[in-house]
Enzyme design. Structure first.
Site, PDB file in Angstrom:
ATOM      1  N   SER A  41       0.825  -1.281  -0.023  1.00 13.02           N
ATOM      2  CA  SER A  41       0.056  -0.118  -0.061  1.00 13.02           C
ATOM      3  C   SER A  41       0.925   1.216   0.130  1.00 13.02           C
ATOM      4  O   SER A  41       2.051   0.974   0.254  1.00 13.02           O
ATOM      5  CB  SER A  41      -0.877   0.029   1.108  1.00 13.02           C
ATOM      6  OG  SER A  41      -1.433   1.371   1.543  1.00 13.02           O
ATOM      7  N   TYR A  98      -2.748  -0.828  10.428  1.00 16.65           N
ATOM      8  CA  TYR A  98      -2.738  -1.132   9.121  1.00 16.65           C
ATOM      9  C   TYR A  98      -1.302  -0.706   8.274  1.00 16.65           C
ATOM     10  O   TYR A  98      -0.690  -1.425   7.701  1.00 16.65           O
ATOM     11  CB  TYR A  98      -3.887  -0.496   8.363  1.00 16.65           C
ATOM     12  CG  TYR A  98      -3.840  -0.863   6.756  1.00 16.65           C
ATOM     13  CD1 TYR A  98      -4.463  -1.892   6.333  1.00 16.65           C
ATOM     14  CD2 TYR A  98      -3.455   0.187   5.910  1.00 16.65           C
ATOM     15  CE1 TYR A  98      -4.410  -2.117   5.116  1.00 16.65           C
ATOM     16  CE2 TYR A  98      -3.411   0.070   4.542  1.00 16.65           C
ATOM     17  CZ  TYR A  98      -4.033  -0.964   3.972  1.00 16.65           C
ATOM     18  OH  TYR A  98      -4.210  -1.365   2.702  1.00 16.65           O
TER      19      TYR A  98
HETATM   20  P1  NAD Z   1     -11.526  -6.151  -0.429  1.00 15.95           P
HETATM   21  O1  NAD Z   1     -11.968  -5.951   0.737  1.00 15.95           O
HETATM   22  O2  NAD Z   1     -12.201  -6.079  -1.447  1.00 15.95           O
HETATM   23  O3  NAD Z   1     -10.436  -7.494  -0.425  1.00 15.95           O
HETATM   24  C1  NAD Z   1      -9.739  -8.021   0.543  1.00 15.95           C
HETATM   25  C2  NAD Z   1      -9.880  -9.487   0.308  1.00 15.95           C
HETATM   26  O4  NAD Z   1      -9.085 -10.177   1.297  1.00 15.95           O
HETATM   27  C3  NAD Z   1     -11.125  -9.958   0.540  1.00 15.95           C
HETATM   28  O5  NAD Z   1     -11.310 -11.248  -0.576  1.00 15.95           O
HETATM   29  C4  NAD Z   1     -11.274 -10.745   1.496  1.00 15.95           C
HETATM   30  O6  NAD Z   1     -12.172 -11.826   1.991  1.00 15.95           O
HETATM   31  C5  NAD Z   1      -9.704 -11.200   1.703  1.00 15.95           C
HETATM   32  N1  NAD Z   1      -9.281 -11.557   3.275  1.00 15.95           N
HETATM   33  C6  NAD Z   1      -9.346 -10.919   4.220  1.00 15.95           C
HETATM   34  N2  NAD Z   1      -8.823 -11.654   5.430  1.00 15.95           N
HETATM   35  C7  NAD Z   1      -8.793 -13.034   4.578  1.00 15.95           C
HETATM   36  C8  NAD Z   1      -7.987 -14.071   5.277  1.00 15.95           C
HETATM   37  N3  NAD Z   1      -7.625 -14.207   6.678  1.00 15.95           N
HETATM   38  N4  NAD Z   1      -7.889 -15.200   4.510  1.00 15.95           N
HETATM   39  C9  NAD Z   1      -8.079 -14.925   3.200  1.00 15.95           C
HETATM   40  N5  NAD Z   1      -8.520 -13.896   2.426  1.00 15.95           N
HETATM   41  C10 NAD Z   1      -8.772 -12.796   3.462  1.00 15.95           C
HETATM   42  O7  NAD Z   1     -10.202  -5.049  -0.358  1.00 15.95           O
HETATM   43  P2  NAD Z   1      -8.975  -4.601  -1.555  1.00 15.95           P
HETATM   44  O8  NAD Z   1      -8.984  -3.096  -1.485  1.00 15.95           O
HETATM   45  O9  NAD Z   1      -9.381  -5.605  -2.637  1.00 15.95           O
HETATM   46  O10 NAD Z   1      -7.748  -5.175  -1.074  1.00 15.95           O
HETATM   47  C11 NAD Z   1      -6.704  -5.942  -1.302  1.00 15.95           C
HETATM   48  C12 NAD Z   1      -5.489  -5.564  -0.865  1.00 15.95           C
HETATM   49  O11 NAD Z   1      -5.099  -4.475  -1.445  1.00 15.95           O
HETATM   50  C13 NAD Z   1      -5.303  -5.674   0.582  1.00 15.95           C
HETATM   51  O12 NAD Z   1      -4.030  -6.304   1.176  1.00 15.95           O
HETATM   52  C14 NAD Z   1      -5.309  -4.161   0.901  1.00 15.95           C
HETATM   53  O13 NAD Z   1      -4.648  -3.682   2.091  1.00 15.95           O
HETATM   54  C15 NAD Z   1      -4.690  -3.644  -0.369  1.00 15.95           C
HETATM   55  N6  NAD Z   1      -4.703  -1.996  -0.781  1.00 15.95           N
HETATM   56  C16 NAD Z   1      -6.147  -1.722  -1.130  1.00 15.95           C
HETATM   57  C17 NAD Z   1      -6.224  -0.338  -1.325  1.00 15.95           C
HETATM   58  C18 NAD Z   1      -7.493   0.358  -2.130  1.00 15.95           C
HETATM   59  O14 NAD Z   1      -7.239   1.526  -2.009  1.00 15.95           O
HETATM   60  N7  NAD Z   1      -8.348  -0.761  -1.950  1.00 15.95           N
HETATM   61  C19 NAD Z   1      -4.938   0.671  -1.368  1.00 15.95           C
HETATM   62  C20 NAD Z   1      -3.912   0.042  -0.824  1.00 15.95           C
HETATM   63  C21 NAD Z   1      -3.612  -1.472  -0.575  1.00 15.95           C
END
Ligand code: NAD
Length: 272
Positions: free
Chosen positions: A157, A170
């Site tokens: 991130s 986080y």
């Molecule tokens: P999201 O909530 O749509 O997806 C997260 C996924 O992780 C979901 O499928 C959830 O079920 C899964 N998950 C959570 N705990 C779990 C576990 N213990 N075992 C297996 N799966 C698990 O959110 P996203 O935005 O798609 O996030 C994906 C990644 O991207 C994350 O690591 C997040 O920190 C990172 N990220 C997202 C953003 C953003 O703006 N959306 C920015 C920076 C980083």
């Protein structure tokens, strides 16, 4: 020119994506499949959403398999990799994407909120990267498939470098992912294993709905994004395909920021 040769750059390279039934993971799984990879769609809840991703990949002519596992549990991660390798023969690409937030002001953050985030976002990435590296080391480089013995892509991130008040757990997890990624990259480079991270900025997914779902929130968010648009999951998928492919063969130990300039100190754009 055959489009196949250009488009299917990941043909013969099975991939595993954690948290692949939502948001970024979903788009990455579909993007890797479109580039020719067989894909394991990991999920922890909402099996119907994982089935939908599998169905979409199969409809496009790809192979996919949904596997339930909690990435923070060693036994479940080990069983998932065992099954994935049994089904697809091996793995070449692992995207450690699963993540979550448990936000709280620091003074009221509970130990459970802290540990949940560290367990999934950091320990989960350790467990999945370790299982992947063991398979890559066992198999080594396969001539004609990829120049590397395997690729690990950590989903980090912008908060691996940007402090985030109210989200200390986080930010700590993502800072940890950054040095996990770099230390691992250094350790396994001689074995021709490439380890990188993608550091997304604000991407339109369920994790941050509050930041983009109303016009006022969106306008506020844009003050942090010089490129003046929110990122889409497909922006991250394209970066993942590149990092997974031989097009990035000399790239290891790096965080690729896909953030519309969020890390460019936008507050200084008008002089500071
Ligand atoms: P999201 O909530 O749509 O997806 C997260 C996924 O992780 C979901 O499928 C959830 O079920 C899964 N998950 C959570 N705990 C779990 C576990 N213990 N075992 C297996 N799966 C698990 O959110 P996203 O935005 O798609 O996030 C994906 C990644 O991207 C994350 O690591 C997040 O920190 C990172 N990220 C997202 C953003 C953003 O703006 N959306 C920015 C920076 C980083």
């Amino acid at each position: 020119m055959s489009t196949n040769a250009v488009d299917k750059i990941l043909q013969g390279q099975p991939a595993l994506v954690t948290g692949a039934n939502s948001g970024i993971g979903r788009a990455v799984a579909i993007g890797l499949a479109q580039a020719g990879a067989d894909v394991v769609v990991n999920y922890i809840s909402h099996p119907e959403a994982a089935d939908e991703v599998v169905a979409q990949i199969r409809a496009g002519g790809g192979r996919a398999l949904a596997i339930k596992a909690d990435v923070s549990r060693e036994d479940e991660v080990e069983a998932m990799f065992e099954r994935a390798i049994a089904e697809f023969g091996t793995l070449h690409i692992t995207v450690c994407n699963a993540g979550l937030q448990r936000d709280a002001p620091f003074h009221s953050m509970t130990l459970e909120q802290w540990q949940t985030v560290i367990s999934v976002n950091l320990t989960g990435q350790f467990l999945c990267a370790r299982a992947a590296v063991r398979e890559y080391l066992r198999r080594g480089v396969v001539d004609g498939v990829s120049l590397a013995a395997g690729k690990v892509i950590h989903m980090s991130s912008v908060h691996e470098v940007i402090p985030w008040a109210g989200h200390a757990n986080y930010a700590a997890s993502k800072g940890g992912v950054m040095l996990l990624m770099k230390s691992l990259a250094q350790e396994v480079a001689p074995a021709r294993i490439r380890v990188n991270a993608i550091a997304p900025g604000a991407i339109r997914t369920p994790i941050n709905t509050a930041a983009w779902s109303t016009p006022a929130a969106y306008d506020d968010l844009m003050k942090l994004v010089p490129y003046r648009r929110i990122g889409e999951p497909e922006d991250i998928a394209r970066a993942a395909v590149w990092l997974a492919s031989d097009a990035s063969d000399y790239v290891t130990g790096t965080s690729l920021f896909v953030d519309g300039g969020m890390t460019l100190f936008p507050g200084f754009a008008s002089g500071g």
